[in-house]
Design a protein around this motif. Structure first.
Motif, PDB file in Angstrom:
ATOM      1  N   GLY A   1      -5.280  60.226 -49.732  1.00 41.83           N
ATOM      2  CA  GLY A   1      -4.705  59.891 -51.048  1.00 41.83           C
ATOM      3  C   GLY A   1      -3.471  60.558 -51.172  1.00 41.83           C
ATOM      4  N   ILE A   2      -3.385  61.582 -51.906  1.00 42.64           N
ATOM      5  CA  ILE A   2      -2.095  62.263 -52.156  1.00 42.64           C
ATOM      6  C   ILE A   2      -1.177  62.708 -50.638  1.00 42.64           C
ATOM      7  CG2 ILE A   2      -1.062  64.671 -53.015  1.00 42.64           C
ATOM      8  CD1 ILE A   2      -3.609  64.720 -54.826  1.00 42.64           C
ATOM      9  N   PHE A   3      -1.853  63.045 -49.668  1.00 41.01           N
ATOM     10  CA  PHE A   3      -1.023  63.622 -48.534  1.00 41.01           C
ATOM     11  C   PHE A   3      -0.417  62.405 -47.628  1.00 41.01           C
ATOM     12  CE2 PHE A   3      -3.971  67.318 -48.143  1.00 41.01           C
ATOM     13  CZ  PHE A   3      -3.319  68.148 -49.199  1.00 41.01           C
ATOM     14  N   GLU A   4      -1.391  61.383 -47.686  1.00 43.08           N
ATOM     15  CA  GLU A   4      -0.817  60.072 -47.170  1.00 43.08           C
ATOM     16  C   GLU A   4       0.097  59.399 -47.901  1.00 43.08           C
ATOM     17  OE1 GLU A   4      -0.804  56.927 -44.383  1.00 43.08           O
ATOM     18  OE2 GLU A   4      -1.677  58.978 -44.298  1.00 43.08           O
ATOM     19  N   VAL A   5      -0.008  59.193 -49.067  1.00 40.59           N
ATOM     20  CA  VAL A   5       0.872  58.590 -49.876  1.00 40.59           C
ATOM     21  C   VAL A   5       2.338  59.357 -49.983  1.00 40.59           C
ATOM     22  CG1 VAL A   5       1.280  57.704 -52.256  1.00 40.59           C
ATOM     23  CG2 VAL A   5      -0.812  57.329 -51.441  1.00 40.59           C
ATOM     24  N   GLY A   6       2.189  60.510 -50.393  1.00 41.21           N
ATOM     25  CA  GLY A   6       3.472  61.378 -50.441  1.00 41.21           C
ATOM     26  C   GLY A   6       4.199  61.381 -49.252  1.00 41.21           C
ATOM     27  N   GLY A   7       3.415  61.669 -48.103  1.00 40.09           N
ATOM     28  CA  GLY A   7       4.237  61.803 -46.585  1.00 40.09           C
ATOM     29  C   GLY A   7       4.556  60.774 -46.492  1.00 40.09           C
ATOM     30  N   GLN A   8       3.795  59.272 -46.443  1.00 36.20           N
ATOM     31  CA  GLN A   8       4.361  58.089 -46.139  1.00 36.20           C
ATOM     32  C   GLN A   8       5.666  57.632 -46.974  1.00 36.20           C
ATOM     33  OE1 GLN A   8       3.897  56.656 -43.029  1.00 36.20           O
ATOM     34  NE2 GLN A   8       2.523  58.388 -43.093  1.00 36.20           N
ATOM     35  N   ILE A   9       5.456  57.985 -48.241  1.00 34.25           N
ATOM     36  CA  ILE A   9       6.798  57.573 -49.076  1.00 34.25           C
ATOM     37  C   ILE A   9       8.057  58.365 -48.806  1.00 34.25           C
ATOM     38  CG2 ILE A   9       7.811  57.835 -51.577  1.00 34.25           C
ATOM     39  CD1 ILE A   9       5.081  57.115 -52.625  1.00 34.25           C
ATOM     40  N   PHE A  10       7.948  59.533 -48.335  1.00 34.91           N
ATOM     41  CA  PHE A  10       8.944  60.626 -47.932  1.00 34.91           C
ATOM     42  C   PHE A  10       9.473  59.882 -46.703  1.00 34.91           C
ATOM     43  CE2 PHE A  10      10.206  64.119 -45.078  1.00 34.91           C
ATOM     44  CZ  PHE A  10      11.557  64.481 -45.708  1.00 34.91           C
ATOM     45  N   VAL A  11       8.850  59.625 -45.712  1.00 35.99           N
ATOM     46  CA  VAL A  11       9.167  58.854 -44.314  1.00 35.99           C
ATOM     47  C   VAL A  11      10.019  57.600 -44.515  1.00 35.99           C
ATOM     48  CG1 VAL A  11       8.639  57.969 -42.145  1.00 35.99           C
ATOM     49  CG2 VAL A  11       7.676  60.104 -42.992  1.00 35.99           C
ATOM     50  N   ALA A  12       9.299  56.752 -45.660  1.00 35.23           N
ATOM     51  CA  ALA A  12       9.903  55.539 -45.792  1.00 35.23           C
ATOM     52  C   ALA A  12      11.148  55.548 -46.672  1.00 35.23           C
ATOM     53  CB  ALA A  12       9.009  54.724 -46.546  1.00 35.23           C
TER      54      ALA A  12
END
Length: 447
Positions: free
Chosen positions: A55-66
Motif C-alpha cells: 500500500g503506502i510504500f508501493e504507492v509512494g515509491g512508484q509515484i515518486f519514480v513516475a
C-alpha cells in the motif's frame, strides 16, 4: 543562507534511505518469507503487508519514480533544444558527440577489463553448486544496424510517448539546429524554449525537495522482501561486483578526470552525492536524468549546451556499471562450469560488451540481455544467469549510481575540453545548493 541549511537535502535523503532500510529489515523479521502479519482491530484484522508494503510504500515509491520519469522527456527535449540553439557553430555538435561517445566507450572497456581481472584473481565461482539452478531465457537483442535505423523517429510524438531517448535526442538536435538557422523567427522560438527550460528546472527542484519521502518508500518496500539468504549464498560474487563498482566509481573516474581536466576529483565526488543517492534509490539512469542535469550544470558548472546533450546520451548508452557486472558474471559462470577462458575469449567479452552498450540501448532488462549476448559469444551456458538474478536487484541499484557518476564525469571532461566549464562554479562547494531554498509554507501564504 547557512551551510547547514544548504546541505540539508542530502542529509534528508540519507535519513530517508537509512530509515527505509531499517524499517524494511524490521518488517522482514515480522513477516519472513513473504508472509503477512495481521493486527486485530475490532471486528476485522489489518494486514500489515497490504497496508504498508503493498500500500503506502508501493504507492509512494512508484509515484515518486513516475514523477521523475514524467520530467525526463520534456527536460531532455527542451534543454537540448536550448543547448543546440546557444551553439554559435552547429558543427560543434559532431565534435561534442564524438568526444562523448568515445569517452563512454573507453570507460566501459576499462570497467569490464578491470572487473574480469579482479574476478580472475578472487575466483568468486569456485565451489558453487549449480545442481538446482533454473533456466534463464534471454530476450533477443537488436542488431547494431537496427539500433542505428531506430535512432531516427518516423513519428516524434510516438518517441515522446514511448520515452525512446535516442529518438528524442535526434529530433531535439535537428529541431534545435533548424531554430538556430531560422533567423528572427528562430530567435523568438528559442526565447520561448528558454522560458520553458526555467519552468521545467523549477519543477525538478520541487521534486528534489520531496525526494526523501520517495526514497524512504522505495527502500522500505525493497528491503522488506529482499532475500538476504541468496546474497549470503552468492556472497563472493556479490562482494566482487560491489567492490569493482566502488573502485571504478571512485578511482577510475577520478584518474580520468584528473588526467584530462586537472580538476579536483574529491570536489567532483562530493558534488555527486545527491545524484548518486537518487540513482541508487530508483535504479534507473533515465529517472535520474533531471537530477544529473541539475548536478552537471548547477554544481559542476558545465554549460547547458554540453550537458543537455551528453547527460541524456550517457543515460542511454553509458553502461559502465552493467559492464562490471558482465565481466564478473562471465568469469563467475565460467568457473562454476569449469570452463577455461582464453585470451581471445577475454578480448571477445570486452569488445562485445563495449559495443553492446550502444547496441542494446533502450531495451528493457538491458543488463541481462547484454550478459546473454556476451556468454553466447564465448560459448558459456546462458542458463548460468539464473544463479545471479537473486542478487541482481541490489547490485542494479549500485551500478546505476556508477553509471550516473560516469555520465557526469564525461560531461565535465567534454565541457572542459570545449571551454564550456565554469571553473569557479566547480570549485565552489556550495554551488547549486539553491535547490534547498523552496519554502512551501511561504508559497502557500503568498497565494
Amino acid at each position: 543562507m547557512s551551510n547547514k541549511h544548504t546541505s540539508s537535502l542530502t542529509s534528508r535523503i540519507v535519513i530517508g534511505m537509512i530509515s527505509g532500510i531499517l524499517l524494511g529489515f524490521a518488517l522482514q523479521k515480522l513477516m519472513p518469507n513473504g508472509s503477512d502479519f495481521l493486527v486485530p482491530l475490532g471486528f476485522f484484522d489489518i494486514s500489515i503487508r497490504n497496508l504498508f508494503v503493498d500500500g503506502i510504500f508501493e504507492v509512494g515509491g512508484q509515484i515518486f519514480v513516475a514523477s521523475l520519469k514524467m520530467l525526463v522527456v520534456p527536460l531532455v527535449f527542451v534543454s537540448l533544444i536550448c543547448g543546440t540553439c546557444s551553439l554559435k557553430d552547429t558543427s560543434k555538435l559532431g565534435r561534442i558527440g564524438g568526444k562523448a561517445i568515445g569517452l563512454y566507450l573507453i570507460t566501459t572497456a576499462i570497467a569490464i577489463s578491470f572487473a574480469m581481472s579482479l574476478a580472475m584473481v578472487l575466483s568468486p565461482g569456485e565451489g558453487v553448486n549449480m545442481a538446482n539452478s533454473s533456466t534463464f531465457v534471454a530476450k533477443e537483442a537488436p542488431s547494431l544496424a537496427q539500433v542505428l535505423i531506430q535512432m531516427f523517429p518516423s513519428n516524434p510524438f510516438a518517441a515522446f510517448a514511448q520515452g525512446n531517448m535516442l529518438q528524442v535526442i535526434i529530433f531535439a538536435l535537428l529541431f534545435g539546429i533548424a531554430i538556430a538557422l531560422s533567423g528572427q523567427a528562430g530567435e523568438r522560438i528559442a526565447s520561448l524554449f528558454e522560458d520553458l527550460n526555467v519552468v521545467v528546472m523549477r519543477l525538478v527542484t520541487i521534486l528534489m525537495n520531496l525526494a526523501p519521502y520517495g526514497v524512504f518508500c522505495l527502500l522500505a518496500g525493497l528491503f522488506t522482501d529482499l532475500d538476504i539468504g541468496t546474497i549470503k549464498n552468492l556472497g563472493m560474487y556479490f562482494g566482487v561486483v560491489f567492490f569493482a563498482l566502488i573502485i571504478h566509481a571512485t578511482v577510475s573516474y577520478s584518474v580520468i578526470l584528473k588526467l584530462l581536466t586537472g580538476l579536483n576529483p574529491i570536489i567532483f565526488i562530493k558534488k555527486m552525492r545527491d545524484a548518486i543517492l537518487f540513482a541508487f534509490s530508483t535504479a534507473s539512469s533515465n529517472a535520474t536524468i533531471p537530477v544529473t542535469m541539475e548536478t552537471a550544470t548547477k554544481k559542476m558548472g558545465v554549460n547547458n549546451s554540453i550537458a543537455s546533450f551528453t547527460v541524456p546520451l550517457g543515460a542511454t548508452i553509458n553502461m559502465d556499471g552493467t559492464a562490471i557486472m558482465q565481466g564478473v558474471a562471465t568469469v563467475f559462470i565460467a568457473q562454476v562450469f569449469n570452463v577455461d577462458l582464453s585470451i581471445s575469449d577475454f578480448l571477445t567479452v570486452i569488445l562485445t560488451a563495449t559495443l553492446a552498450s550502444i547496441g542494446t540501448a533502450g531495451v528493457p532488462g538491458v543488463g541481462l540481455i547484454m550478459l546473454a549476448m556476451v556468454l553466447e559469444q564465448v560459448g558459456l551456458p546462458v542458463e548460468g544467469i539464473a544463479m545471479i538474478i537473486g542478487v541482481d536487484r541490489l547490485l542494479d541499484m549500485t551500478r546505476t549510481a556508477v553509471n550516473v557518476t560516469g555520465d557526469c564525469m564525461v560531461t565535465t571532461v567534454v565541457g572542459k575540453s570545449e571551454n564550456q566549464l565554469d571553473i569557479a562554479t566547480f570549485n565552489d562547494e556550495n554551488a547549486g545548493q539553491k535547490i534547498e531554498e523552496i519554502d512551501f509554507h511561504h508559497l502557500k501564504e503568498n497565494q
